[in-house]
Design a protein around this motif. Structure first.
Motif, PDB file in Angstrom:
ATOM      1  N   VAL A 128     -42.179  25.168 -14.420  1.00 21.90           N
ATOM      2  CA  VAL A 128     -41.104  25.894 -13.757  1.00 21.90           C
ATOM      3  C   VAL A 128     -40.735  27.112 -14.583  1.00 21.90           C
ATOM      4  O   VAL A 128     -40.757  27.057 -15.823  1.00 21.90           O
ATOM      5  N   SER A 129     -40.428  28.210 -13.909  1.00 20.32           N
ATOM      6  CA  SER A 129     -39.951  29.422 -14.576  1.00 20.32           C
ATOM      7  C   SER A 129     -38.810  30.000 -13.752  1.00 20.32           C
ATOM      8  O   SER A 129     -38.826  29.948 -12.521  1.00 20.32           O
ATOM      9  N   PHE A 130     -37.815  30.548 -14.434  1.00 14.15           N
ATOM     10  CA  PHE A 130     -36.701  31.178 -13.741  1.00 14.15           C
ATOM     11  C   PHE A 130     -36.078  32.229 -14.640  1.00 14.15           C
ATOM     12  O   PHE A 130     -36.266  32.221 -15.863  1.00 14.15           O
ATOM     13  N   MET A 131     -35.343  33.144 -14.036  1.00 13.72           N
ATOM     14  CA  MET A 131     -34.696  34.227 -14.770  1.00 13.72           C
ATOM     15  C   MET A 131     -33.210  33.928 -14.925  1.00 13.72           C
ATOM     16  O   MET A 131     -32.569  33.404 -14.011  1.00 13.72           O
ATOM     17  N   MET A 132     -32.669  34.257 -16.105  1.00 15.80           N
ATOM     18  CA  MET A 132     -31.229  34.148 -16.347  1.00 15.80           C
ATOM     19  C   MET A 132     -30.742  35.402 -17.050  1.00 15.80           C
ATOM     20  O   MET A 132     -31.464  35.983 -17.876  1.00 15.80           O
ATOM     21  N   ASN A 133     -29.533  35.804 -16.733  1.00 19.29           N
ATOM     22  CA  ASN A 133     -28.904  36.889 -17.467  1.00 19.29           C
ATOM     23  C   ASN A 133     -28.819  36.505 -18.937  1.00 19.29           C
ATOM     24  O   ASN A 133     -28.371  35.415 -19.291  1.00 19.29           O
ATOM     25  N   HIS A 161     -29.235  19.339 -24.542  1.00 21.80           N
ATOM     26  CA  HIS A 161     -29.795  18.765 -23.323  1.00 21.80           C
ATOM     27  C   HIS A 161     -29.605  19.771 -22.191  1.00 21.80           C
ATOM     28  O   HIS A 161     -28.503  20.269 -21.963  1.00 21.80           O
ATOM     29  N   MET A 162     -30.689  20.087 -21.475  1.00 23.79           N
ATOM     30  CA  MET A 162     -30.619  21.022 -20.352  1.00 23.79           C
ATOM     31  C   MET A 162     -31.081  20.321 -19.077  1.00 23.79           C
ATOM     32  O   MET A 162     -32.110  19.650 -19.076  1.00 23.79           O
ATOM     33  N   HIS A 163     -30.303  20.464 -18.024  1.00 24.01           N
ATOM     34  CA  HIS A 163     -30.700  19.933 -16.722  1.00 24.01           C
ATOM     35  C   HIS A 163     -29.937  20.691 -15.645  1.00 24.01           C
ATOM     36  O   HIS A 163     -28.978  21.404 -15.932  1.00 24.01           O
ATOM     37  N   TYR A 164     -30.355  20.538 -14.403  1.00 27.60           N
ATOM     38  CA  TYR A 164     -29.672  21.251 -13.330  1.00 27.60           C
ATOM     39  C   TYR A 164     -28.739  20.318 -12.571  1.00 27.60           C
ATOM     40  O   TYR A 164     -28.886  19.104 -12.574  1.00 27.60           O
ATOM     41  N   LYS A 196     -36.594  22.649  -9.915  1.00 29.66           N
ATOM     42  CA  LYS A 196     -37.896  22.044 -10.191  1.00 29.66           C
ATOM     43  C   LYS A 196     -37.982  21.471 -11.604  1.00 29.66           C
ATOM     44  O   LYS A 196     -38.933  20.777 -11.939  1.00 29.66           O
ATOM     45  N   MET A 197     -36.994  21.801 -12.455  1.00 31.58           N
ATOM     46  CA  MET A 197     -37.091  21.376 -13.847  1.00 31.58           C
ATOM     47  C   MET A 197     -36.643  19.932 -14.039  1.00 31.58           C
ATOM     48  O   MET A 197     -35.707  19.458 -13.404  1.00 31.58           O
ATOM     49  N   GLU A 198     -37.342  19.230 -14.941  1.00 28.52           N
ATOM     50  CA  GLU A 198     -36.934  17.909 -15.369  1.00 28.52           C
ATOM     51  C   GLU A 198     -35.952  18.071 -16.535  1.00 28.52           C
ATOM     52  O   GLU A 198     -35.987  19.074 -17.248  1.00 28.52           O
ATOM     53  N   PRO A 199     -35.065  17.106 -16.757  1.00 29.81           N
ATOM     54  CA  PRO A 199     -34.149  17.198 -17.907  1.00 29.81           C
ATOM     55  C   PRO A 199     -34.932  17.301 -19.220  1.00 29.81           C
ATOM     56  O   PRO A 199     -35.941  16.607 -19.398  1.00 29.81           O
ATOM     57  N   ILE A 200     -34.477  18.156 -20.104  1.00 30.03           N
ATOM     58  CA  ILE A 200     -35.164  18.363 -21.379  1.00 30.03           C
ATOM     59  C   ILE A 200     -34.149  18.375 -22.522  1.00 30.03           C
ATOM     60  O   ILE A 200     -32.943  18.497 -22.304  1.00 30.03           O
ATOM     61  N   ILE A 201     -34.664  18.261 -23.752  1.00 34.75           N
ATOM     62  CA  ILE A 201     -33.836  18.402 -24.959  1.00 34.75           C
ATOM     63  C   ILE A 201     -34.474  19.477 -25.831  1.00 34.75           C
ATOM     64  O   ILE A 201     -35.622  19.347 -26.262  1.00 34.75           O
TER      65      ILE A 201
END
Length: 388
Positions: A128-133, A161-164, A196-201
């Motif tokens: 997965v790839s996405f853009m953020m400010n 921890h990052m997740h949506y 589309k992203m899975e939770p990550i650390i």
């Protein structure tokens, strides 16, 4: 190979490389950078420690191509000592496997190593790839990291921890950290692709190095790419420098944290943020034990802070506050944990949602309109009050 590059730009790039290169290398080549001159594209500098890789592409004048492994530390030291803003010329020499480095009247001959020994940097297939400010991404990570565990006793807590989250159709990305005494949670709006992203650390070291990179580009966008075991950030880290920084993710399961934030604390304390920070800082001066314990006595219109040390003495301070409960409340906190959280809040007032003296306290800004793109909330566990 021959190229000309500005000293300030090169110094910035070599600083990036030396951040991730370990001081003592079991494999000598890992103390080197891959130095590639590419006509019409510029200079490409790659550094890696196998866990983290940084690739900087610099816009500069390349007269002829070449690819060499150069000692990162030596080249950085030389560049720092050349007159600021000067042009530096790199030119390959057929003698002694060396690169000639000249600027003004200074000249250096640097031996290089064969590029065949440099670890291959594969082009990963990210899921997965996405853009953020960039400013929002920096703010989110910078605030969340306050609660990261600082020791290595629990590796899965040594990072963010990052997740949506899909909240009523609003797609957010969350950045969460905890040291088991605090939780920091920051939410920022994100594009649809983030689903589309899975939770990550993301590791503490990755967080630290990434925040250094984005100091020079607050108004740009960053491309975030994630695979099963790596994360990559691609951004303009400075003028004329395009950077891709990738790192291995932490393998582990982040603890369930939502229940600790979703509590029905109905006692609301509102206090001026700067007054609270200053008073807490002053009172904690006398507290030198391992708990850094400061007591809060809360009433309807005031907050009294007190700290006691058997060796040094005691301190108290009273500040104005608004408290909605009829009965006063006494609660004790580690002053350092509380101060670090409060210093992340930029609104004039801060809101504390309390329950009992042994229940976690929720802390958040009072005015979310001041930072509409970033929503933050913290939970801080109190210390047990010991009755004398």
């Amino acid at each position: 190979m021959k190229l000309t590059i500005n000293q300030k730009v090169l110094e910035k790039t070599l600083a990036h490389a030396n951040w991730i290169i370990e001081k003592k290398q079991a494999v000598p080549i890992l103390g080197y950078i891959l130095f590639e001159a590419i006509p019409e594209k510029g200079l490409k500098i790659t550094a890696t420690n196998m866990d983290m890789t940084i690739v900087d592409t610099i816009n500069c004048e390349v007269l002829s191509a070449g690819k060499y492994c150069l000692p990162a530390g030596l080249l950085y030291d030389i560049t720092k000592k050349i007159k600021i803003g000067s042009d530096i010329v790199f030119e390959s020499s057929n003698e002694n496997n060396s690169i000639q480095v000249t600027s003004n009247k200074a000249s250096f001959s640097i031996h290089y190593m064969d590029t065949d020994g440099f670890p291959p940097i594969a082009d990963l297939d990210y899921d997965v790839s996405f853009m953020m400010n960039t400013a929002i991404l920096k703010k989110s990570i910078d605030v969340a990291k306050v609660a990261m565990l600082q020791d290595n006793s629990r590796f899965h807590l040594n990072g963010i921890h990052m997740h949506y989250e899909n909240e009523l159709g609003n797609i957010n990305i969350r950045f969460v950290a905890t040291d088991l005494f605090r939780i920091s949670c920051v939410s920022a709006s994100a594009p649809q692709e983030v689903q589309k992203m899975e939770p990550i650390i993301v590791s503490k070291r990755t967080v630290t190095e990434f925040l250094k990179l984005i100091d020079g580009s607050p108004d740009k966008e960053t491309k975030v790419s994630i695979s099963e075991n790596r994360i990559s950030f691609s951004l303009q880290s400075a003028e004329n420098i395009q950077t891709e920084f990738s790192s291995r993710l932490i393998s582990g399961t982040f603890p369930e944290y939502k229940a600790a934030l979703d509590v029905s604390n109905d006692k609301i304390l509102i206090v001026n943020t700067s007054d609270f920070i200053e008073a807490l800082d002053r009172v904690s001066t006398v507290v030198v034990d391992s708990t850094n314990s400061v007591k809060l006595n809360i009433a309807s219109d005031k907050l009294v802070l007190s700290g006691v040390s058997r060796e040094l003495g005691s301190a108290t301070e009273e500040i104005e506050a608004t408290f909605n409960a009829f009965d006063p409340l006494e609660i004790c906190f580690n002053s350092r944990y509380l101060l670090e959280v409060l210093r992340e809040i930029e609104t004039p007032q801060v809101k504390l949602l309390l329950a009992e003296s042994n229940s976690s306290t929720i802390i958040k800004p009072t005015d979310t309109d001041t930072a509409p793109d970033v929503d933050m909330v913290f939970a801080v566990m109190p210390i047990e009050i010991v009755k004398n």
